[in-house]
Design a protein around this motif. Sequence first.
Motif, PDB file in Angstrom:
ATOM      1  N   GLN A  24      65.182 146.046  74.320  1.00  0.00           N
ATOM      2  CA  GLN A  24      66.276 146.234  75.277  1.00  0.00           C
ATOM      3  C   GLN A  24      66.872 144.895  75.708  1.00  0.00           C
ATOM      4  O   GLN A  24      68.092 144.759  75.833  1.00  0.00           O
ATOM      5  CB  GLN A  24      65.787 146.993  76.504  1.00  0.00           C
ATOM      6  CG  GLN A  24      65.498 148.440  76.247  1.00  0.00           C
ATOM      7  CD  GLN A  24      64.850 149.119  77.447  1.00  0.00           C
ATOM      8  OE1 GLN A  24      64.597 148.493  78.473  1.00  0.00           O
ATOM      9  NE2 GLN A  24      64.569 150.409  77.310  1.00  0.00           N
ATOM     10  N   THR A  25      66.019 143.908  75.932  1.00  0.00           N
ATOM     11  CA  THR A  25      66.491 142.585  76.330  1.00  0.00           C
ATOM     12  C   THR A  25      67.295 141.941  75.206  1.00  0.00           C
ATOM     13  O   THR A  25      68.382 141.402  75.432  1.00  0.00           O
ATOM     14  CB  THR A  25      65.302 141.690  76.719  1.00  0.00           C
ATOM     15  OG1 THR A  25      64.543 142.342  77.739  1.00  0.00           O
ATOM     16  CG2 THR A  25      65.780 140.341  77.228  1.00  0.00           C
ATOM     17  N   ALA A  26      66.769 141.999  73.976  1.00  0.00           N
ATOM     18  CA  ALA A  26      67.468 141.414  72.829  1.00  0.00           C
ATOM     19  C   ALA A  26      68.802 142.127  72.583  1.00  0.00           C
ATOM     20  O   ALA A  26      69.818 141.474  72.308  1.00  0.00           O
ATOM     21  CB  ALA A  26      66.592 141.476  71.584  1.00  0.00           C
ATOM     22  N   LEU A  27      68.825 143.447  72.690  1.00  0.00           N
ATOM     23  CA  LEU A  27      70.074 144.199  72.491  1.00  0.00           C
ATOM     24  C   LEU A  27      71.107 143.844  73.552  1.00  0.00           C
ATOM     25  O   LEU A  27      72.301 143.749  73.254  1.00  0.00           O
ATOM     26  CB  LEU A  27      69.803 145.702  72.493  1.00  0.00           C
ATOM     27  CG  LEU A  27      69.119 146.249  71.248  1.00  0.00           C
ATOM     28  CD1 LEU A  27      68.764 147.720  71.437  1.00  0.00           C
ATOM     29  CD2 LEU A  27      69.982 146.056  70.018  1.00  0.00           C
ATOM     30  N   SER A  28      70.666 143.614  74.775  1.00  0.00           N
ATOM     31  CA  SER A  28      71.580 143.215  75.844  1.00  0.00           C
ATOM     32  C   SER A  28      72.228 141.863  75.524  1.00  0.00           C
ATOM     33  O   SER A  28      73.431 141.669  75.731  1.00  0.00           O
ATOM     34  CB  SER A  28      70.826 143.136  77.162  1.00  0.00           C
ATOM     35  OG  SER A  28      71.654 142.720  78.198  1.00  0.00           O
ATOM     36  N   ILE A  29      71.437 140.931  75.005  1.00  0.00           N
ATOM     37  CA  ILE A  29      71.963 139.617  74.617  1.00  0.00           C
ATOM     38  C   ILE A  29      72.942 139.769  73.457  1.00  0.00           C
ATOM     39  O   ILE A  29      74.039 139.199  73.468  1.00  0.00           O
ATOM     40  CB  ILE A  29      70.812 138.661  74.245  1.00  0.00           C
ATOM     41  CG1 ILE A  29      70.014 138.308  75.509  1.00  0.00           C
ATOM     42  CG2 ILE A  29      71.330 137.407  73.554  1.00  0.00           C
ATOM     43  CD1 ILE A  29      68.703 137.606  75.234  1.00  0.00           C
ATOM     44  N   MET A  30      72.579 140.562  72.461  1.00  0.00           N
ATOM     45  CA  MET A  30      73.435 140.733  71.281  1.00  0.00           C
ATOM     46  C   MET A  30      74.719 141.489  71.625  1.00  0.00           C
ATOM     47  O   MET A  30      75.762 141.214  71.036  1.00  0.00           O
ATOM     48  CB  MET A  30      72.665 141.442  70.172  1.00  0.00           C
ATOM     49  CG  MET A  30      71.577 140.548  69.576  1.00  0.00           C
ATOM     50  SD  MET A  30      70.759 141.243  68.138  1.00  0.00           S
ATOM     51  CE  MET A  30      69.694 142.447  68.885  1.00  0.00           C
ATOM     52  N   ASP A  31      74.671 142.423  72.576  1.00  0.00           N
ATOM     53  CA  ASP A  31      75.880 143.139  73.003  1.00  0.00           C
ATOM     54  C   ASP A  31      76.914 142.203  73.625  1.00  0.00           C
ATOM     55  O   ASP A  31      78.105 142.489  73.621  1.00  0.00           O
ATOM     56  CB  ASP A  31      75.535 144.237  74.019  1.00  0.00           C
ATOM     57  CG  ASP A  31      74.866 145.435  73.370  1.00  0.00           C
ATOM     58  OD1 ASP A  31      74.916 145.545  72.122  1.00  0.00           O
ATOM     59  OD2 ASP A  31      74.292 146.257  74.116  1.00  0.00           O
ATOM     60  N   LYS A  32      76.438 141.078  74.156  1.00  0.00           N
ATOM     61  CA  LYS A  32      77.340 140.099  74.764  1.00  0.00           C
ATOM     62  C   LYS A  32      77.734 138.999  73.780  1.00  0.00           C
ATOM     63  O   LYS A  32      78.282 137.980  74.167  1.00  0.00           O
ATOM     64  CB  LYS A  32      76.689 139.514  76.009  1.00  0.00           C
ATOM     65  CG  LYS A  32      76.517 140.563  77.093  1.00  0.00           C
ATOM     66  CD  LYS A  32      75.883 139.992  78.305  1.00  0.00           C
ATOM     67  CE  LYS A  32      75.744 140.965  79.436  1.00  0.00           C
ATOM     68  NZ  LYS A  32      75.681 142.362  79.172  1.00  0.00           N
ATOM     69  N   GLY A  33      77.422 139.219  72.491  1.00  0.00           N
ATOM     70  CA  GLY A  33      77.815 138.271  71.451  1.00  0.00           C
ATOM     71  C   GLY A  33      76.796 137.188  71.176  1.00  0.00           C
ATOM     72  O   GLY A  33      77.081 136.223  70.474  1.00  0.00           O
ATOM     73  N   GLY A  34      75.595 137.315  71.712  1.00  0.00           N
ATOM     74  CA  GLY A  34      74.560 136.305  71.519  1.00  0.00           C
ATOM     75  C   GLY A  34      73.751 136.529  70.251  1.00  0.00           C
ATOM     76  O   GLY A  34      73.831 137.578  69.617  1.00  0.00           O
ATOM     77  N   VAL A  35      72.974 135.521  69.913  1.00  0.00           N
ATOM     78  CA  VAL A  35      72.096 135.568  68.745  1.00  0.00           C
ATOM     79  C   VAL A  35      70.702 135.161  69.211  1.00  0.00           C
ATOM     80  O   VAL A  35      70.504 134.059  69.710  1.00  0.00           O
ATOM     81  CB  VAL A  35      72.577 134.595  67.647  1.00  0.00           C
ATOM     82  CG1 VAL A  35      71.624 134.603  66.465  1.00  0.00           C
ATOM     83  CG2 VAL A  35      73.982 134.923  67.222  1.00  0.00           C
ATOM     84  N   VAL A  36      69.734 136.065  69.047  1.00  0.00           N
ATOM     85  CA  VAL A  36      68.350 135.761  69.424  1.00  0.00           C
ATOM     86  C   VAL A  36      67.731 134.948  68.296  1.00  0.00           C
ATOM     87  O   VAL A  36      67.694 135.375  67.147  1.00  0.00           O
ATOM     88  CB  VAL A  36      67.548 137.059  69.676  1.00  0.00           C
ATOM     89  CG1 VAL A  36      66.098 136.734  69.981  1.00  0.00           C
ATOM     90  CG2 VAL A  36      68.177 137.859  70.811  1.00  0.00           C
ATOM     91  N   ARG A  37      67.262 133.750  68.610  1.00  0.00           N
ATOM     92  CA  ARG A  37      66.715 132.839  67.602  1.00  0.00           C
ATOM     93  C   ARG A  37      65.203 132.953  67.466  1.00  0.00           C
ATOM     94  O   ARG A  37      64.653 132.811  66.380  1.00  0.00           O
ATOM     95  CB  ARG A  37      67.068 131.384  67.948  1.00  0.00           C
ATOM     96  CG  ARG A  37      68.544 131.101  67.963  1.00  0.00           C
ATOM     97  CD  ARG A  37      69.081 131.150  66.571  1.00  0.00           C
ATOM     98  NE  ARG A  37      70.521 130.887  66.588  1.00  0.00           N
ATOM     99  CZ  ARG A  37      71.300 131.090  65.567  1.00  0.00           C
ATOM    100  NH1 ARG A  37      70.815 131.545  64.446  1.00  0.00           N
ATOM    101  NH2 ARG A  37      72.590 130.862  65.652  1.00  0.00           N
ATOM    102  N   LYS A  38      64.518 133.182  68.588  1.00  0.00           N
ATOM    103  CA  LYS A  38      63.056 133.151  68.539  1.00  0.00           C
ATOM    104  C   LYS A  38      62.491 133.864  69.769  1.00  0.00           C
ATOM    105  O   LYS A  38      63.054 133.775  70.853  1.00  0.00           O
ATOM    106  CB  LYS A  38      62.612 131.692  68.539  1.00  0.00           C
ATOM    107  CG  LYS A  38      61.149 131.440  68.449  1.00  0.00           C
ATOM    108  CD  LYS A  38      60.936 129.928  68.373  1.00  0.00           C
ATOM    109  CE  LYS A  38      59.501 129.542  68.508  1.00  0.00           C
ATOM    110  NZ  LYS A  38      59.326 128.097  68.545  1.00  0.00           N
ATOM    111  N   MET A  39      61.375 134.581  69.578  1.00  0.00           N
ATOM    112  CA  MET A  39      60.642 135.192  70.682  1.00  0.00           C
ATOM    113  C   MET A  39      59.193 134.728  70.599  1.00  0.00           C
ATOM    114  O   MET A  39      58.598 134.751  69.523  1.00  0.00           O
ATOM    115  CB  MET A  39      60.669 136.718  70.582  1.00  0.00           C
ATOM    116  CG  MET A  39      61.962 137.337  70.978  1.00  0.00           C
ATOM    117  SD  MET A  39      61.773 139.107  71.086  1.00  0.00           S
ATOM    118  CE  MET A  39      63.119 139.608  70.040  1.00  0.00           C
TER     119      MET A  39
END
Length: 73
Positions: A24-39
């Motif tokens: 859910q957190t990653a999808l929220s970031i991606m919905d705003k145009g972000g790219v998750v690099r590492k967890m």
Amino acid sequence: MPQYELSLITRILSKEGFASVLRQTALSIMDKGGVVRKMENLGEQELPHRMRAHTEWHTHGRYFLMHFDLGRN
């Protein structure tokens, strides 16, 4: 794109619960145009002080670190 680091602390959950929170957190970031690099899973640790959530007291939490890029709007 500016790089950000997000610290997450969750209560102790099942494996499916952790996956759901992180998704859910990653999808929220991606919905705003972000790219998750590492967890990073930093493991279970004692909280700095007792916290209350949903009528329960918690003394331990699961710590995560999420690195992501997010464009300027």
